[in-house]
Design a protein around this motif. Structure first.
Motif, PDB file in Angstrom:
ATOM      1  N   GLU A  57      -2.459  -3.176   1.324  1.00 29.36           N
ATOM      2  CA  GLU A  57      -1.298  -2.473   1.885  1.00 29.36           C
ATOM      3  C   GLU A  57      -0.036  -2.682   1.051  1.00 29.36           C
ATOM      4  N   PRO A  59       2.615  -4.676   1.526  1.00 26.23           N
ATOM      5  CA  PRO A  59       3.705  -4.407   2.473  1.00 26.23           C
ATOM      6  C   PRO A  59       5.070  -4.936   2.032  1.00 26.23           C
ATOM      7  N   ARG A 100       7.004  -4.564   5.419  1.00 29.22           N
ATOM      8  CA  ARG A 100       6.722  -3.359   6.231  1.00 29.22           C
ATOM      9  C   ARG A 100       5.813  -3.765   7.385  1.00 29.22           C
ATOM     10  N   ASP A 104       0.194   1.776   6.528  1.00 25.76           N
ATOM     11  CA  ASP A 104       0.600   3.088   6.025  1.00 25.76           C
ATOM     12  C   ASP A 104      -0.057   4.217   6.824  1.00 25.76           C
ATOM     13  N   GLU A 106      -1.126   6.436   9.618  1.00 20.94           N
ATOM     14  CA  GLU A 106      -0.478   6.715  10.902  1.00 20.94           C
ATOM     15  C   GLU A 106      -1.370   6.289  12.061  1.00 20.94           C
ATOM     16  N   ASN A 111       0.530  -4.406  11.307  1.00 21.35           N
ATOM     17  CA  ASN A 111      -0.222  -5.103  10.271  1.00 21.35           C
ATOM     18  C   ASN A 111       0.095  -6.587  10.410  1.00 21.35           C
ATOM     19  N   SER A 114       1.336  -8.598   7.384  1.00 16.74           N
ATOM     20  CA  SER A 114       2.468  -8.084   6.615  1.00 16.74           C
ATOM     21  C   SER A 114       3.376  -9.208   6.072  1.00 16.74           C
ATOM     22  N   TYR A 157      10.671  -2.276   9.324  1.00 17.02           N
ATOM     23  CA  TYR A 157      10.654  -3.224   8.208  1.00 17.02           C
ATOM     24  C   TYR A 157      11.378  -4.485   8.668  1.00 17.02           C
TER      25      TYR A 157
END
Ligand code: FMN
Length: 213
Positions: A57, A59, A100, A104, A106, A111, A114, A157
């Motif tokens: 990811e 992030p 994040r 990603d 949708e 996560n 992250s 974020y």
């Protein structure tokens, strides 16, 4: 590159050898005025970019400001709390790490790796920086609301920590209150408090007789 002052009580005390990049890294507050080249800043960015992450990811996000752009640098200094400003202002490079929160894809929220992954990216950057003769001191003491406002960081974020990055400086040039602290030996919990076997809290046999500081 100039010679950088070292303090000889800072190397990690270990029961088995670890790589010198890890043993000799420590978080100085003393930075020199020596500029950090754009190539070097780019190396730091690449080191973070190529970090492993859950589901790839990636992030992590970073806002970067350098002293050769005084307005951008001043803006980022204003996001650091007063205690940390006493030393961090001199660092050539300042960054804020941001994670994040969601995947990603949708419909896949939260996560949970992250922040873990963002921390790993920072560790890659710190190791690369150490290999290049730079010092990094991270800062929880930043003003997240101000970061969000100044840099228009969207919802979703999380503002994590600041990083002060530059060549090591002379501890004697720190404000008086920090000079002695800069010279204190580093300390860690014993291995036995960190590595278990069988049950949580039961020291792993390798760690049991750990009497290192
Ligand atoms: C997430 C994080 C936040 C930190 N926040 C601050 C801070 O706000 N101010 C500060 O002076 N040091 C801060 N530090 C530095 C730690 O105090 C330092 O890493 C720790 O004492 C271990 O020392 P060493 O890095 O020299 O081994 C932070 C470090 C990390 C990883």
């Amino acid at each position: 590159m100039t010679d950088h002052p070292t303090l000889d009580n800072k190397t990690a005390v270990t029961r088995a050898a670890i790589h010198e990049l890890l043993a000799n890294r420590w978080s100085r507050r003393a930075f020199s005025d020596e500029p950090v080249s754009t190539d070097t800043v780019l190396s730091l960015m690449e080191s973070a970019r190529w970090t492993a992450s859950s589901n790839n990811e990636q992030p992590w996000r970073f806002i970067v400001a350098t002293r050769d752009d005084p307005d951008a640098h001043g803006q980022m200094v204003s996001c650091i709390n007063a205690g940390n400003q006493r030393w961090a202002t001199r660092a050539w490079v300042l960054m804020v790490g941001i994670a994040r929160d969601n995947f990603d894809v949708e419909g896949q929220p939260n996560n949970r790796f992250s922040e873990y992954d963002t921390g790993q990216a920072v560790q890659s950057l710190v190791t690369q920086a150490t290999a290049l003769g730079l010092n990094v001191r991270q800062m929880g003491g930043i003003l997240p609301d101000r970061v969000r406002e100044i840099y228009s960081v969207p919802e979703g974020y999380t503002i994590m920590a600041g990083l002060a990055i530059g060549y090591p400086g002379d501890p004697d040039e720190l404000v008086e209150a920090l000079r002695d602290r800069e010279r204190l030996p580093r300390s860690r919990r014993p291995l036995s408090a960190l590595f278990f076997s069988g049950q949580f809290g039961q020291p792993h046999p390798l760690a049991e007789s750990d009497d290192q500081p």
